[in-house]
Scaffold this active site. Structure first.
Site, PDB file in Angstrom:
ATOM      1  N   LYS A  76       0.866  -1.187   0.000  1.00  0.00           N
ATOM      2  CA  LYS A  76       0.000   0.000   0.000  1.00  0.00           C
ATOM      3  C   LYS A  76       0.898   1.231   0.000  1.00  0.00           C
ATOM      4  CE  LYS A  76      -3.814   2.116   2.650  1.00  0.00           C
ATOM      5  NZ  LYS A  76      -4.743   1.965   3.793  1.00  0.00           N
ATOM      6  N   SER A 151      -9.797   2.289   2.941  1.00  0.00           N
ATOM      7  CA  SER A 151      -8.876   2.998   2.079  1.00  0.00           C
ATOM      8  C   SER A 151      -7.922   2.090   1.316  1.00  0.00           C
ATOM      9  CB  SER A 151      -8.060   3.975   2.918  1.00  0.00           C
ATOM     10  OG  SER A 151      -7.258   3.272   3.861  1.00  0.00           O
ATOM     11  N   SER A 175     -10.175  -0.109   7.159  1.00  0.00           N
ATOM     12  CA  SER A 175      -9.593  -0.044   5.816  1.00  0.00           C
ATOM     13  C   SER A 175      -8.899  -1.296   5.291  1.00  0.00           C
ATOM     14  CB  SER A 175      -8.607   1.120   5.751  1.00  0.00           C
ATOM     15  OG  SER A 175      -9.314   2.293   5.532  1.00  0.00           O
TER      16      SER A 175
HETATM   17  N1  GLN Z   1     -13.249   4.680   6.436  1.00  0.00           N
HETATM   18  C1  GLN Z   1     -12.633   5.103   7.645  1.00  0.00           C
HETATM   19  C2  GLN Z   1     -12.170   6.536   7.505  1.00  0.00           C
HETATM   20  O1  GLN Z   1     -12.352   7.113   6.480  1.00  0.00           O
HETATM   21  C3  GLN Z   1     -11.499   4.200   8.013  1.00  0.00           C
HETATM   22  C4  GLN Z   1     -10.294   4.431   7.208  1.00  0.00           C
HETATM   23  C5  GLN Z   1      -9.134   3.558   7.615  1.00  0.00           C
HETATM   24  O2  GLN Z   1      -9.314   2.540   8.271  1.00  0.00           O
HETATM   25  N2  GLN Z   1      -7.941   3.987   7.245  1.00  0.00           N
HETATM   26  O3  GLN Z   1     -11.625   7.091   8.421  1.00  0.00           O
END
Ligand code: GLN
Length: 484
Positions: A76, A151, A175
């Site tokens: 990532k 994400s 995410s």
């Molecule tokens: N969707 C959540 C956010 O936007 C979690 C994102 C994540 O786990 N990095 O904060």
């Protein structure tokens, strides 16, 4: 090679059925062929990968190669990779080449895994659809007009389309698990502090945790054995040695107590998803485990608490991007203040700016007690709910997210609706527990994920349940037809 598990690839490399160079070329070609449909990979390391693969082949030939040596992997784009672009999905870091590797990358490279490239992601890991990336959205390999989740959407889509046998990811509120669910792959968020955060670009430091995405629980366990380590460079790294994450995989789940939180099946859950997950739970029951319905009474507070704590920490973490030290700098600043303001306004996208503003608001004097301190108290209540549950059961199961992959653009105008994508995952981060998602069926061709939550440092039982489920089902072996 395409559908082989990591365990099988490892064995084939050791037996010299094929070389790491051949395997690496195979996946680089798949990226070249299919990535324009997906936009899942934003940097490839073609030349460097082949050099690393050659080195791995030499180690294998010498007979002293560690496990996983020669296996290709994608990272990532939140993990710093030495001399390789690391953008975090942002214009702010669009030209950032770190001078060092994240500990996670270092651990994998030390074991001889081959870095194929970097995966697309929501900007600074803020999002649930991979639509906030400066580099464009990622398409879901099962339905190209739908999102892959976020994400870590690029990592999940890459593994689903078999552009790599595995990818690294991070999870602050869901995410890893949510994109894994939407793309029909397996992903684990380990206990907070198991995987080093050194060199992993910070979003919300008390919640961020790295983990693997792969085809199966068995593969994820093998990857975690290499990925998790005590790291003196991360002050929240857990000091004890990690147990083998694979040790319980082959134990039966006969007699295990599996809790089903009733709050995870209430209003808001798509009916198709509900049916699929209930059927999967029935499979666990058929395998001999005891299903116990229970309650996590403070569940509904997890999203509001998260959207105070995460933006608060993000606003502090992101203050380092000032246009001076590194990252994006605006053209022709009039003075220092103009440089700060325009560099940050032009370098950060809309969602990141929204979080910075919420975070600064919650932390400002007069509001700190009302918001941040309250949210920390809610975090305690949520942890206590889980402690009570784990007095009665070995693991918890339920849906990973409320519905299957949704169409691009459908939730962008309503941030709260997007935030609710993580309604079942966020509490796990607030409590620092391990959680994972495994594919367990489909609705309208689109994958559905089952979440398994373990007690503190108890990844092994969670992986045992996942692996036993996968031994008796084939959902994790299915891949989208368009990527032959
Ligand atoms: N969707 C959540 C956010 O936007 C979690 C994102 C994540 O786990 N990095 O904060």
């Amino acid at each position: 090679m395409k559908e082989s598990s990591i365990a099988d690839l490892n064995l084939a490399l050791k037996k010299k059925d094929f070389s790491s160079v051949e395997l690496t070329k195979f996946f680089l070609k798949r990226i070249e062929k299919y990535n324009h449909d997906l936009n899942a990979v934003i940097t490839t390391c073609d030349e460097a990968a082949l050099i690393e693969a050659e080195k791995a082949d030499t180690r294998i030939a010498e007979g002293n190669a560690p496990d996983l040596c020669g296996i290709p992997i994608l990272h990532k784009d939140i993990f710093c990779t030495k001399n390789v672009l690391t953008t975090c999905g942002s214009k702010m870091l669009a030209n950032f080449c770190p001078p060092y590797n994240a500990t996670v990358v270092e651990n994998f490279e030390r074991s001889g895994l081959v870095t194929l490239g970097k995966t697309n992601m929501d900007e600074f890991a803020m999002g649930s659809s991979n639509e906030t990336s400066y580099f464009g959205s990622v398409n879901n390999p099962w339905a190209l007009d739908c999102v892959p989740g976020g994400s870590s959407g690029g990592s999940a889509a890459s593994v689903a389309a078999r552009l790599a046998p595995a990818a690294t990811a991070t999870d602050t509120g869901g995410s890893i698990r949510q994109p894994a669910a939407l793309c029909g792959v397996t992903g684990i968020k380990p206990t907070y502090g198991s995987v080093s955060r050194w060199g992993m670009i910070a979003f919300a430091s008390s919640l961020d945790q790295g983990g693997p995405i792969a085809k199966s629980a068995e593969d994820c366990a093998l990857l975690l054995n290499c990925m998790a380590s005590f790291d003196p460079l991360d002050s929240t790294s857990i000091q004890n040695t990690r147990p083998s994450y694979s040790e319980k995989l082959n134990k039966t789940i006969n007699g295990l107590k599996i809790g089903v939180p009733k709050e995870y099946f209430s209003e808001g859950l798509n009916s198709g998803t509900k049916d699929v997950v209930e059927k999967a739970i029935k499979t666990l029951e058929d395998l001999g485990s005891e299903i116990i319905e229970l309650s996590l009474p403070n569940s509904s507070l997890s999203v509001p608490a998260y959207y105070v704590i995460a933006p608060a920490e993000a606003s502090a973490n992101l203050s380092r991007y000032d246009g001076i030290k590194y990252g994006y700098r605006c053209d022709n600043p009039k003075n220092l203040e103009d440089l700060y303001i325009r560099s940050r306004s032009e370098g950060f996208g809309e969602e990141v700016q929204r979080r910075i503003m919420i975070g600064n608001y919650c932390l400002s004097s007069g509001y700190f007690d009302a918001y941040y301190k309250k949210a920390q108290m809610v975090k305690e209540l949520i942890s206590q709910d889980f402690k009570n549950a784990f007095d009665k059961v070995d693991v918890l199961v339920g849906p990973t997210c409320p519905s299957p992959a949704f169409k691009h653009g459908t939730k962008n105008d309503n941030p709260v609706e997007m935030y609710l994508e993580d309604v079942y995952t966020i509490a796990v981060n607030l409590a620092g527990l391990p959680g994972m998602s495994i594919p367990c069926g489909r609705v309208d061709r689109k994958p559905v994920g089952m979440q398994i939550i373990g007690s503190y440092l108890n990844e092994a039982i969670m992986l045992q349940v996942a692996h036993q489920f996968q031994k008796h089902t084939t959902w994790h072996k299915e891949s989208p037809e368009d990527f032959v």
